[in-house]
Scaffold this active site. Structure first.
Site, PDB file in Angstrom:
ATOM      1  N   GLU A  67       5.500  -1.665   6.810  1.00  0.00           N
ATOM      2  CA  GLU A  67       6.004  -2.875   6.367  1.00  0.00           C
ATOM      3  C   GLU A  67       7.470  -3.125   6.510  1.00  0.00           C
ATOM      4  OE1 GLU A  67       2.494  -4.099   2.887  1.00  0.00           O
ATOM      5  OE2 GLU A  67       4.149  -2.713   2.377  1.00  0.00           O
ATOM      6  N   CYS A 104      14.689  -4.286   4.803  1.00  0.00           N
ATOM      7  CA  CYS A 104      14.444  -2.953   4.414  1.00  0.00           C
ATOM      8  C   CYS A 104      13.625  -2.380   5.536  1.00  0.00           C
ATOM      9  CB  CYS A 104      13.855  -2.932   2.947  1.00  0.00           C
ATOM     10  SG  CYS A 104      13.024  -1.379   2.496  1.00  0.00           S
ATOM     11  N   CYS A 121       4.444   8.613   4.186  1.00  0.00           N
ATOM     12  CA  CYS A 121       5.262   9.566   3.939  1.00  0.00           C
ATOM     13  C   CYS A 121       4.409  11.119   3.483  1.00  0.00           C
ATOM     14  CB  CYS A 121       6.251   9.040   2.810  1.00  0.00           C
ATOM     15  SG  CYS A 121       7.809  10.157   2.544  1.00  0.00           S
ATOM     16  N   CYS A 170       6.172  12.045  -3.657  1.00  0.00           N
ATOM     17  CA  CYS A 170       6.809  11.777  -4.879  1.00  0.00           C
ATOM     18  C   CYS A 170       5.756  11.030  -5.746  1.00  0.00           C
ATOM     19  CB  CYS A 170       7.979  11.053  -4.643  1.00  0.00           C
ATOM     20  SG  CYS A 170       9.181  11.729  -3.515  1.00  0.00           S
ATOM     21  N   CYS A 220       5.582   7.248  -6.454  1.00  0.00           N
ATOM     22  CA  CYS A 220       5.759   6.180  -5.382  1.00  0.00           C
ATOM     23  C   CYS A 220       4.496   5.926  -4.417  1.00  0.00           C
ATOM     24  CB  CYS A 220       6.699   6.849  -4.032  1.00  0.00           C
ATOM     25  SG  CYS A 220       6.843   6.119  -2.549  1.00  0.00           S
ATOM     26  N   CYS A 274      10.585  -1.942  -4.267  1.00  0.00           N
ATOM     27  CA  CYS A 274      10.943  -0.325  -3.915  1.00  0.00           C
ATOM     28  C   CYS A 274       9.520   0.318  -4.445  1.00  0.00           C
ATOM     29  CB  CYS A 274      11.727   0.205  -4.813  1.00  0.00           C
ATOM     30  SG  CYS A 274      13.588  -0.300  -4.281  1.00  0.00           S
TER      31      CYS A 274
HETATM   32  N1  SAH Z   1      11.953   7.988   1.648  1.00  0.00           N
HETATM   33  C1  SAH Z   1      13.023   7.853   1.286  1.00  0.00           C
HETATM   34  C2  SAH Z   1      13.332   6.186   1.715  1.00  0.00           C
HETATM   35  C3  SAH Z   1      12.354   5.100   0.588  1.00  0.00           C
HETATM   36  S1  SAH Z   1      13.555   4.365  -0.282  1.00  0.00           S
HETATM   37  C4  SAH Z   1      13.631   7.815  -0.062  1.00  0.00           C
HETATM   38  O1  SAH Z   1      12.869   8.291  -0.901  1.00  0.00           O
HETATM   39  O2  SAH Z   1      14.675   7.733  -0.358  1.00  0.00           O
HETATM   40  C5  SAH Z   1      12.590   3.663  -1.497  1.00  0.00           C
HETATM   41  C6  SAH Z   1      13.183   3.947  -2.819  1.00  0.00           C
HETATM   42  O3  SAH Z   1      12.405   3.340  -3.856  1.00  0.00           O
HETATM   43  C7  SAH Z   1      13.437   5.290  -3.088  1.00  0.00           C
HETATM   44  O4  SAH Z   1      14.889   5.546  -3.927  1.00  0.00           O
HETATM   45  C8  SAH Z   1      12.281   5.644  -4.043  1.00  0.00           C
HETATM   46  O5  SAH Z   1      12.714   7.034  -4.560  1.00  0.00           O
HETATM   47  C9  SAH Z   1      12.310   4.613  -4.782  1.00  0.00           C
HETATM   48  N2  SAH Z   1      10.833   4.378  -5.307  1.00  0.00           N
HETATM   49  C10 SAH Z   1       9.501   4.715  -4.903  1.00  0.00           C
HETATM   50  N3  SAH Z   1       8.519   4.329  -5.691  1.00  0.00           N
HETATM   51  C11 SAH Z   1       9.215   3.640  -6.671  1.00  0.00           C
HETATM   52  C12 SAH Z   1       8.482   2.825  -7.682  1.00  0.00           C
HETATM   53  N4  SAH Z   1       7.314   2.719  -7.987  1.00  0.00           N
HETATM   54  N5  SAH Z   1       9.472   2.144  -8.377  1.00  0.00           N
HETATM   55  C13 SAH Z   1      10.809   2.270  -8.142  1.00  0.00           C
HETATM   56  N6  SAH Z   1      11.112   2.783  -7.088  1.00  0.00           N
HETATM   57  C14 SAH Z   1      10.589   3.549  -6.345  1.00  0.00           C
HETATM   58 FE1  SF4 Z   2       8.364   9.372   0.487  1.00  0.00          FE
HETATM   59 FE2  SF4 Z   2       8.178   7.745  -1.387  1.00  0.00          FE
HETATM   60 FE3  SF4 Z   2       9.089  10.006  -1.832  1.00  0.00          FE
HETATM   61 FE4  SF4 Z   2      10.497   8.393  -0.414  1.00  0.00          FE
HETATM   62  S1  SF4 Z   2      10.079   8.116  -2.756  1.00  0.00           S
HETATM   63  S2  SF4 Z   2      10.442  10.324   0.189  1.00  0.00           S
HETATM   64  S3  SF4 Z   2       8.956   7.143   0.742  1.00  0.00           S
HETATM   65  S4  SF4 Z   2       6.979   9.540  -1.338  1.00  0.00           S
END
Ligand code: SAH
Ligand code: SF4
Length: 384
Positions: free
Chosen positions: A108, A121, A128, A132, A135, A359
């Site tokens: 996306e 974005c 991934c 995390c 996420c 995000c």
């Molecule tokens: N993998 C990279 C790039 C993704 S950026 C990274 O993690 O930095 C997307 C951003 O959204 C990251 O800061 C991630 O930690 C945050 N994010 C992930 N899941 C989220 C959620 N459910 N609510 C708010 N932010 C979230």
């Molecule tokens: Fe991967 Fe989501 Fe963690 Fe970013 S926040 S590193 S996209 S699992």
């Protein structure tokens, strides 16, 4: 010269896709396919301009290329973006494209218009590997790196949709890029670098490195190269200020704990008060949102002497998540404390929530759950 890699070659046409090749690859490919060596540089230059400044998708519009040459190019090459399988427009103006790759995988891309800028974005991987816990992308099973063509392709798709060809000198709709979509960009360094070099090229899309931000979950060994070789702004997904908590919600912290991460931030190439590092911090109820956490955050940023700004992101829920967004008062108190210590810490209002574009909500539609489940999860939202 770089070796020519088979990038995004359409199974059906068998033609070589020029979109996503580096300048060297483009020139080498022309020579390999019959363009005289002496002319290849000039041809590559012309094609580059048509592809990235004018947005051409076929050779017949290239008025400074002879008909014979157009036909020759058309026989061997193509200028193709990945397919858009779904384009959605949110009530707040956010757009989301579901991009279908040649192998059937999907990623996306999201466009967020604001008063003074428009940010695309971009995704760097299908899924991934980093899992995390908060996420949605991290729950996707299928993972692979995107090619440079697939990364640049997302930018081309957005500019097509915004009607932004040729590249405007100023007043652009798409003025900024953030590598904050699906995937960990520093696990796909070479392709991300090539794609960013293409979008920064002054004779093409010509976006300044100051308008590009790469977000990493903290792949410490690649951060220095990112600063030195790509030169874009850095955002770091911090989300916790104690190793114990960060270990639990971001498994990568077990490998590269906070001390290493913050040291790499302090040493990031080009960092200054004018070019700060952004720390993303998703507010997770009862997990990382106490005033003690805010205090520890300020202490760490001062201890490591990092020119920083903090983005507080109200946690965006997704179907099946165990986390909840912090209460509004808690988020405000956290923000005020950090601001009070002299560090900018705005609360980032989620955009495009109605189309699951915020995000951490991105995940291939093919893996998405039924709408009923989604509505159930949404019912538990904090007030936005
Ligand atoms: N993998 C990279 C790039 C993704 S950026 C990274 O993690 O930095 C997307 C951003 O959204 C990251 O800061 C991630 O930690 C945050 N994010 C992930 N899941 C989220 C959620 N459910 N609510 C708010 N932010 C979230
Ligand atoms: Fe991967 Fe989501 Fe963690 Fe970013 S926040 S590193 S996209 S699992």
């Amino acid at each position: 010269m770089n070796m020519l890699r088979p990038l995004n070659q359409a199974e059906t046409s068998g033609k070589i896709n020029l979109c996503g090749l580096s300048r060297d690859e483009l020139r080498a490919s022309l020579i390999e396919n019959g363009v005289a060596e002496g002319k290849a540089k000039m041809r590559a230059q012309q094609l580059w301009h048509w592809i990235y400044n004018r947005g051409a998708t076929s050779f017949d519009v290239m008025t400074n290329v002879s008909k014979d040459m157009q036909a020759m190019l058309d026989g061997k090459f193509e200028i193709r973006r990945p397919e858009v399988s779904l384009a959605q427009l949110s009530e707040d103006g956010t757009r989301k494209w579901l991009v279908r790759l040649d192998d059937g995988n999907e990623v996306e891309a999201v466009f967020i218009p604001e008063d003074d800028r428009g940010t695309l974005c971009v995704s760097s991987q299908v899924g991934c590997t980093l899992t995390c816990k908060f996420c949605h992308t991290g729950t996707q099973r299928m993972v692979r790196n995107l090619t440079a063509a697939e990364i640049v392709g997302q930018v081309m798709i957005a500019r097509d949709a915004l009607g932004e060809w040729p590249s405007p000198a100023d007043g652009r709709l798409l003025s900024n890029i953030v590598l904050m979509g699906m995937g960990e960009p520093l696990y796909n360094f070479d392709n991300v670098k090539q794609a960013m070099k293409i979008v920064m090229d002054p004779e093409g899309i010509s976006l300044s490195k100051r308008r590009i931000t790469l977000s990493t979950s903290g792949v410490v060994p690649m951060m220095q190269r990112c600063g030195e070789e790509i030169g874009v702004n850095l955002a770091v997904s911090l989300h916790a200020v104690r190793n114990e908590t960060r270990d639990a919600i971001m498994p990568i912290n077990n490998k590269y704990p906070l001390e290493q991460l913050l040291t790499a931030c302090a040493n990031y190439h080009g960092v200054s008060n004018a070019r700060r590092i952004t720390f993303e911090y998703a507010m997770l109820k009862g997990v990382n949102d106490s005033l003690d956490d805010a205090k520890e955050l300020v202490r760490l940023l001062k201890k490591y002497d990092i020119p920083a700004k903090v983005n507080l992101i109200p946690f965006n829920p997704w179907p099946g998540t165990a986390f909840e967004c912090s209460d509004w008062d808690t988020i405000h108190a956290f923000s005020e404390y950090v601001f009070g210590a002299g560090i900018s810490a705005p609360i980032r209002m989620p955009r495009g929530r109605d189309i699951m574009a915020a995000c951490g909500q991105l995940k291939s539609a093919s893996e998405k759950v039924r709408k009923a489940d989604l509505l159930k999860a949404e019912a538990g939202n904090p007030p936005a």
